[in-house]
Design an enzyme around this catalytic site. Structure first.
Site, PDB file in Angstrom:
ATOM      1  N   ASP A 449     -50.817  26.829  19.200  1.00  0.00           N
ATOM      2  CA  ASP A 449     -50.163  27.197  18.309  1.00  0.00           C
ATOM      3  C   ASP A 449     -49.326  25.473  18.041  1.00  0.00           C
ATOM      4  O   ASP A 449     -48.876  25.320  19.516  1.00  0.00           O
ATOM      5  CB  ASP A 449     -48.862  28.258  18.855  1.00  0.00           C
ATOM      6  CG  ASP A 449     -48.061  28.612  17.819  1.00  0.00           C
ATOM      7  OD1 ASP A 449     -47.117  27.961  17.237  1.00  0.00           O
ATOM      8  OD2 ASP A 449     -47.878  29.479  16.720  1.00  0.00           O
ATOM      9  N   HIS A 462     -44.187  22.339   2.627  1.00  0.00           N
ATOM     10  CA  HIS A 462     -45.630  22.684   2.586  1.00  0.00           C
ATOM     11  C   HIS A 462     -46.930  22.065   2.516  1.00  0.00           C
ATOM     12  O   HIS A 462     -47.930  22.425   3.424  1.00  0.00           O
ATOM     13  CB  HIS A 462     -45.861  24.455   2.021  1.00  0.00           C
ATOM     14  CG  HIS A 462     -44.958  25.281   2.098  1.00  0.00           C
ATOM     15  ND1 HIS A 462     -44.499  25.951   3.450  1.00  0.00           N
ATOM     16  CD2 HIS A 462     -43.621  26.030   2.224  1.00  0.00           C
ATOM     17  CE1 HIS A 462     -43.554  26.434   3.438  1.00  0.00           C
ATOM     18  NE2 HIS A 462     -43.037  27.048   2.480  1.00  0.00           N
ATOM     19  N   ASP A 466     -49.674  21.670   5.833  1.00  0.00           N
ATOM     20  CA  ASP A 466     -51.163  22.342   5.301  1.00  0.00           C
ATOM     21  C   ASP A 466     -52.004  21.062   5.581  1.00  0.00           C
ATOM     22  O   ASP A 466     -53.117  21.525   5.933  1.00  0.00           O
ATOM     23  CB  ASP A 466     -52.138  22.588   3.596  1.00  0.00           C
ATOM     24  CG  ASP A 466     -50.624  23.715   3.558  1.00  0.00           C
ATOM     25  OD1 ASP A 466     -51.227  23.915   1.150  1.00  0.00           O
ATOM     26  OD2 ASP A 466     -50.257  24.692   4.026  1.00  0.00           O
ATOM     27  N   GLU A 492     -49.391  28.849  11.468  1.00  0.00           N
ATOM     28  CA  GLU A 492     -49.842  27.894  12.698  1.00  0.00           C
ATOM     29  C   GLU A 492     -50.386  28.188  13.955  1.00  0.00           C
ATOM     30  O   GLU A 492     -50.190  27.827  14.866  1.00  0.00           O
ATOM     31  CB  GLU A 492     -48.793  27.199  13.412  1.00  0.00           C
ATOM     32  CG  GLU A 492     -47.709  28.319  13.524  1.00  0.00           C
ATOM     33  CD  GLU A 492     -46.716  28.462  13.194  1.00  0.00           C
ATOM     34  OE1 GLU A 492     -47.129  28.916  12.303  1.00  0.00           O
ATOM     35  OE2 GLU A 492     -45.572  28.904  13.606  1.00  0.00           O
TER      36      GLU A 492
END
Length: 570
Positions: A449, A462, A466, A492
């Site tokens: 994570d 964002h 990405d 994630e």
């Protein structure tokens, strides 16, 4: 005689002469066609018999070999389970007498031995290897846990203790082993080294008497397609030529064991073409399931020699029959003039598609020319329609296959990173879990994570988030083995499936991923760390859900312990 010279030859002659000539030519043509057809049918039958014989040898060899492996591991297991033999120790006179008797009953088993739980050989036939430690040998390590059958391998410790083989070739063995238990305690391992020569003798016993004449030969390939047995001195030659399983499709295990298998004509690495049959080793139990392939071959020119001879004889017989029929046609020509017009009408019926109409083509007078014209029209229509239909079917089939492949790829892939998505990961995990249960090999998982990923999205947007996920996905994929499976579970969070990797190995890999990630720089955001949780398969009853759940628990523990670290959940 060329057909275009026939009108000039019979021009101006009587109708009887024309009919006789035409009928005679027709009979000759039919006789030749029927002879060729009969000969071809006979050829196929002979070839079918050759195929059946070749497949029978292959199937019988596979069945007997599977039975032999099963019987030997069962005998070893029965002897190992006889605790009355071992109760007073592994090196008693009784133990040595039992081993000697069993070797006398199985002359191809060149070594019977007993090793204690620490791997020290306590008793053996001929006292070979007594006192030596065999802890590192595969048969000992596997035999401590369960009955074991090993693949073909060269002799190592025994090579210098055994007399030279008759052929001068090095020794090769198939190992059989089983744990010796007294009560619930494993006190040692019973091991047997079976000399590979017993396979050659078994194949010679099963091979029919005409095998030498037909040059029929039987080969054995292992699970990976490597050659492990060839008749005579061919093994070294074929291995030097790079001979592997002659057809990749042989490696596919058929879903239906009773489904007929195709006998194929294949070119081998020696440059020759052979009629080739194949059978999978039908393992009688899990221990003897070595995945071997039994392949038999006959040179094509020998396999089909009888069939070619039959075709030649049928053609000669047909020509003789045609000569007799031509003579009879001359005598009966007077009665055939009316029949020619009937043949022309039948040809028109064939062109119109009426069932049951079937007239051969020929060339002669006006009536026969009408017949020939009708047949040409019919054949042209049939060929054109058939070609158009086949073209359309090929196009539609190709379009459907391409669409199905694209749908399957989209359904199993994550569109952002190109990795497997959760659906694709579940399928792969179930597959690897089944393999691990069957083989007893380890299987581990790492859950990963991104630390503070929400802060990245909130601060930089964002699009940057990405890009971070895409680069992390690429980093994970390049730093792992090809056999490892990387997936994006969502958001994630990522997961790495590690076949043939135990808990300690998975911990090492996870720590390397965490350390390498921390050392990388990212545009815009600077540094980036990850947290990782590690879990491993606990046993045959463990499930994919439990394995992943333990990995998630370890990951959450890593988050609680400050992130940028690895936590192991055994």
């Amino acid at each position: 005689m060329p057909l275009n010279t026939l009108p000039a030859l019979i021009s101006g002659r009587s109708l009887r002469t024309q009919i006789a000539w035409v009928f005679g030519a027709l009979v000759v043509t039919l006789a030749v066609l029927l002879s060729l057809g009969f000969g071809e049918a006979l050829k196929r039958r002979i070839q079918g018999d050759a195929n059946a014989s070749l497949q029978m040898v292959t199937d019988n060899t596979a069945a007997f070999l599977a039975h032999g492996l099963f019987e030997r591991i069962r005998e070893v297991q029965v002897l190992a389970d006889a605790d009355v033999i071992w109760r007073h120790g592994l090196d008693t006179a009784e133990v040595n007498n039992v081993l000697a008797r069993y070797q006398a009953m199985q002359p191809h088993s060149l070594w019977f031995g007993v090793a204690d739980a620490q791997g020290v050989v306590r008793a053996a036939t001929g006292n070979m290897l007594v006192g030596q430690n065999v802890e590192e040998r595969p048969w000992f390590r596997a035999g401590l846990q369960a009955p074991y059958v090993g693949d073909v391998h060269p002799a190592k410790l025994l090579e210098s203790l055994l007399p030279p083989t008759k052929s001068g070739d090095p020794y090769r063995f198939v190992d059989f082993a089983a744990p010796i238990r007294i009560g619930s305690t494993t006190v040692g391992v019973l091991g047997v080294h079976g000399y590979w020569e017993w396979v050659n003798e078994m194949i010679q016993t099963l091979t029919p008497a005409v095998a030498r004449e037909q040059q029929l030969e039987v080969f054995i390939f292992d699970r990976s397609g490597q050659l492990i047995h060839a008749p005579g001195k061919q093994q070294a030659v074929l291995q030097r030529l790079g001979q592997t399983l002659p057809d990749p499709s042989f490696a596919k295990v058929p879903s239906d064991a009773h489904q007929p298998r195709e006998i194929k004509v294949l070119r081998w690495q020696d440059g020759k073409t052979y009629l080739t049959a194949h059978a999978h080793l039908p393992a009688r139990n899990a221990e003897s399931d070595l995945g071997w392939h039994i392949v038999a071959r006959i040179p094509v020119d020998i396999a089909f020699a009888q069939a070619d001879e039959a075709v030649a004889k049928a053609l000669l017989g047909g020509l003789a029959a045609a000569a007799v029929a031509s003579l009879l046609a001359w005598l009966a020509a007077r009665r055939l003039s009316e029949d020619l017009d009937a043949l022309a009408r039948a040809a028109k019926d064939l062109e119109a598609g009426k069932p049951g109409a079937d007239i051969p083509a020929a060339h002669s007078s006006r009536e026969v020319q009408r017949l020939s014209s009708a047949l040409r029209d019919m054949i042209h229509k049939l060929l054109s329609a058939n070609e158009a239909m086949e073209t359309q079917v090929r196009q539609r089939t190709q379009q459907l296959e391409e669409a199905n492949q694209e749908l399957d790829r989209q359904a199993r892939s994550d569109p952002l990173t190109g990795l497997l998505n959760r659906r694709g990961f579940d399928a792969q995990m179930n597959h690897d879990l089944a393999l691990a249960r069957r083989s007893g090999r380890p299987l581990s998982i790492i859950t990963v994570d991104v630390d503070h990923f929400k802060r990245i999205n909130d601060t930089h947007g964002h699009d940057v988030g990405d890009q971070v996920l895409q680069r992390l996905a690429a980093t994970l994929a390049t730093r792992l083995r090809q056999s490892d499976v990387v997936t994006r579970l969502g958001g994630e969070e990522f997961a790495v499936l590690l076949p043939d990797t135990d808990l300690e190995g998975a911990r090492t890999i996870a720590q390397k991923l965490v350390d390498s990630q921390a050392s990388l720089g990212y545009p815009v955001i600077g540094g980036l760390t990850i947290s990782a949780g590690v879990s491993t398969l606990r046993g045959a009853e463990d499930t994919a859900q439990e394995l992943l759940r333990r990995g998630d628990m370890a990951l959450y523990q890593a988050k609680r312990e400050g992130r940028n670290c690895v936590v192991v959940q055994a």
